[in-house]
Scaffold this active site. Structure first.
Site, short mmCIF file in Angstrom:
data_model
loop_
_atom_site.label_atom_id
_atom_site.label_comp_id
_atom_site.label_asym_id
_atom_site.label_seq_id
_atom_site.Cartn_x
_atom_site.Cartn_y
_atom_site.Cartn_z
N GLU A 1 0.07 1.10 -1.51
CA GLU A 1 -1.00 1.83 -0.81
C GLU A 1 -0.49 3.23 -0.51
O GLU A 1 0.37 3.42 0.35
CB GLU A 1 -1.38 1.11 0.48
CG GLU A 1 -1.92 -0.30 0.29
CD GLU A 1 -3.42 -0.33 -0.01
OE1 GLU A 1 -4.03 0.76 -0.12
OE2 GLU A 1 -3.97 -1.43 -0.13
N HIS B 1 -10.33 0.12 -6.90
CA HIS B 1 -11.38 0.50 -5.94
C HIS B 1 -11.80 1.95 -6.17
O HIS B 1 -10.94 2.84 -6.29
CB HIS B 1 -10.87 0.33 -4.51
CG HIS B 1 -10.69 -1.10 -4.10
ND1 HIS B 1 -9.67 -1.51 -3.27
CD2 HIS B 1 -11.40 -2.21 -4.41
CE1 HIS B 1 -9.76 -2.82 -3.09
NE2 HIS B 1 -10.81 -3.27 -3.77
N GLU C 1 -10.69 5.04 -4.14
CA GLU C 1 -9.24 5.24 -4.17
C GLU C 1 -8.84 5.93 -5.47
O GLU C 1 -7.75 5.72 -6.01
CB GLU C 1 -8.54 3.89 -3.99
CG GLU C 1 -8.90 3.23 -2.65
CD GLU C 1 -8.43 1.80 -2.50
OE1 GLU C 1 -7.61 1.34 -3.33
OE2 GLU C 1 -8.88 1.12 -1.55
N HIS D 1 -3.25 1.59 -4.96
CA HIS D 1 -4.39 1.69 -4.05
C HIS D 1 -4.12 2.80 -3.04
O HIS D 1 -3.04 3.38 -3.00
CB HIS D 1 -4.58 0.35 -3.30
CG HIS D 1 -5.06 -0.78 -4.17
ND1 HIS D 1 -6.36 -1.24 -4.14
CD2 HIS D 1 -4.42 -1.54 -5.07
CE1 HIS D 1 -6.49 -2.24 -4.99
NE2 HIS D 1 -5.32 -2.45 -5.58
#
Length: 430
Positions: A395, A183, A186, A334
């Site tokens: 994450e 992404h 990110e 991420h």
């Protein structure tokens, strides 16, 4: 290719220029990304020192002269009487660094006219500036030059034709695969995996430890491949490097259909508005149903699954490469949330829960199952389904994407254990 940069320009390439000038010793200011008078004066000083037209404009010739400071090494042509020691003293390098960078050169048999690589006295990977595709290109090429045991490859090309780089090191039977920046907003995950690559390579060259593991032993058991920047086109969009032209205008039109998502900072998808982490053939139809019900039925800054699985060249490249590489474990980086997702549906590969818990202990991150609304068509989901081996989404950080680069050091400290343990723990499963 670096742009022509001049007074008044702003953006990540200006930050990269300022960093290079600081490394070269002519700039002492902050890497703000704004080309002001201090940057111009530093550039003029560099140009004069290097016999260039001192116009304060960074054009093609100036960028070529700055390449050692973008990539962290200089090409030196051996002169009569040169030795590794004398060369190291000239450039502020070290004999060990030069020996590592030139495995086929003999210190006792240097020949006049021979060209060798000389690492400079700073890390290759920037960790204090925003990232764009040029930053990634220079870091990957610089790492491969400093550490020739790193294999620099290309798994494919982006929509805009940019290289999707891979960095591979080690020769162990246990193959692990780390990826970052599925992404665009990110992008802080890019320097995380690149800095780890540099730290691991340096530790290997020095026969030293990284997070309590001897790097040589680790890389004798494992082969690590890193894909540092999958959504590279849209990273340029989010960071402000891409702000004109047909691709930018098309992205702006797409964003206009989703006014609640900030543009360009809220952009997660690839440059054509397809979410790369919703492209994999693992419950793709369920992902489409969920995202369509949320209103993402056309190309969008995020959450559009595409028209068919793997239509985006970036996701297709990642899919094809993974099949060929056949890893025993994958980490997908991420942001944000400080959580590790480890499961897909009822799949629970052998050892995956135990590894997830150790990764959580090392980082302080929560270990959780993926929420249903986000639980389909991701890379991790497909990997677990297809290979029945441990795959994780990590994450990093807390806040609103894109996370600021000022958060990097804390995030990296949290994740160094995950990055090392992903290699060592998976090796034990073989």
């Amino acid at each position: 290719m670096m742009k022509v940069l001049r007074l008044g320009d702003v953006g990540p390439q200006v930050q990269l220029l300022q960093l290079a000038l600081r490394r070269a010793g002519t700039f002492s200011g902050n890497t703000t990304g704004t080309f002001g008078q201090q940057t111009k004066s530093a550039l003029i000083a560099f140009q004069r020192r290097n016999g260039l037209a001192a116009d304060g404009i960074a054009g093609a010739r100036t960028h070529r002269a700055l390449e050692p400071y973008y990539m962290g090494y200089v090409k030196h042509t051996v002169q009569l009487g040169d030795s590794f020691y004398r060369i190291a003293m000239r450039y502020g390098s070290s004999v060990q660094a030069i020996t590592t960078a030139n495995p086929s050169a003999s210190a006792a048999k240097l020949r006049p006219g021979q060209v060798i690589s000389v690492p400079l006295n700073f890390p290759v990977v920037p960790t204090s500036i925003d990232y764009c595709s040029e930053t990634v290109n220079f870091a990957c090429r610089g790492l491969a030059a400093r550490y020739p045991f790193i294999t620099l490859g290309e798994i494919g090309r982006s929509v805009m034709g940019k290289s999707l780089w891979s960095l591979t090191l080690g020769n162990g039977e246990n193959r692990v695969l780390y990826n970052a920046a599925h992404h665009a907003n990110e992008w802080i995950t890019i320097p995380i995996v690149l800095r780890f690559c540099e730290e691991l390579a340096l530790s290997y060259a020095r026969n030293a430890e990284v997070y309590g593991e001897n790097a040589k032993e680790l890389l004798s058991k494992s082969t690590l491949c890193i894909i540092p920047a999958l959504d590279i086109d849209a990273v340029d969009l989010v960071s402000g490097d891409l702000k004109s032209g047909a691709y930018y205008e098309r992205a702006a039109d797409i964003a206009g259909d989703y006014p609640s998502i900030s543009f360009p900072k809220g952009w997660k998808a690839n440059i054509e508005g397809v979410d790369l982490n919703l492209q994999y053939p693992a419950g793709w139809e369920q992902a489409r149903e969920i995202k369509y019900s949320q209103g993402f039925t056309t190309p969008a800054p995020r959450d559009f699954v595409g028209r068919v699985p793997l239509e985006a060249p970036e996701s297709r490249a990642m899919y094809d490469f993974t099949l060929a590489y056949d890893p025993s474990l994958t980490l997908s980086y991420h942001s944000q949330g400080e959580v590790i997702y480890w499961k897909y549906l009822d799949y629970e590969p052998a050892g995956s829960r135990a590894i997830a818990e150790e990764l959580g202990d090392a980082s302080g991150y929560f270990v959780e199952e993926t929420p249903y609304a986000s639980g389909f068509a991701g890379y991790k989901d497909w990997f677990i389904q297809n290979f029945n081996r441990p795959g994780y989404t990590v994450e990093v950080g807390l806040g609103t994407n894109p996370l600021p680069i000022s958060d990097f050091e804390r995030i990296y400290k949290d994740n160094i254990g995950i990055l090392v343990l992903g290699m060592s723990l998976s090796a034990r499963l073989l």
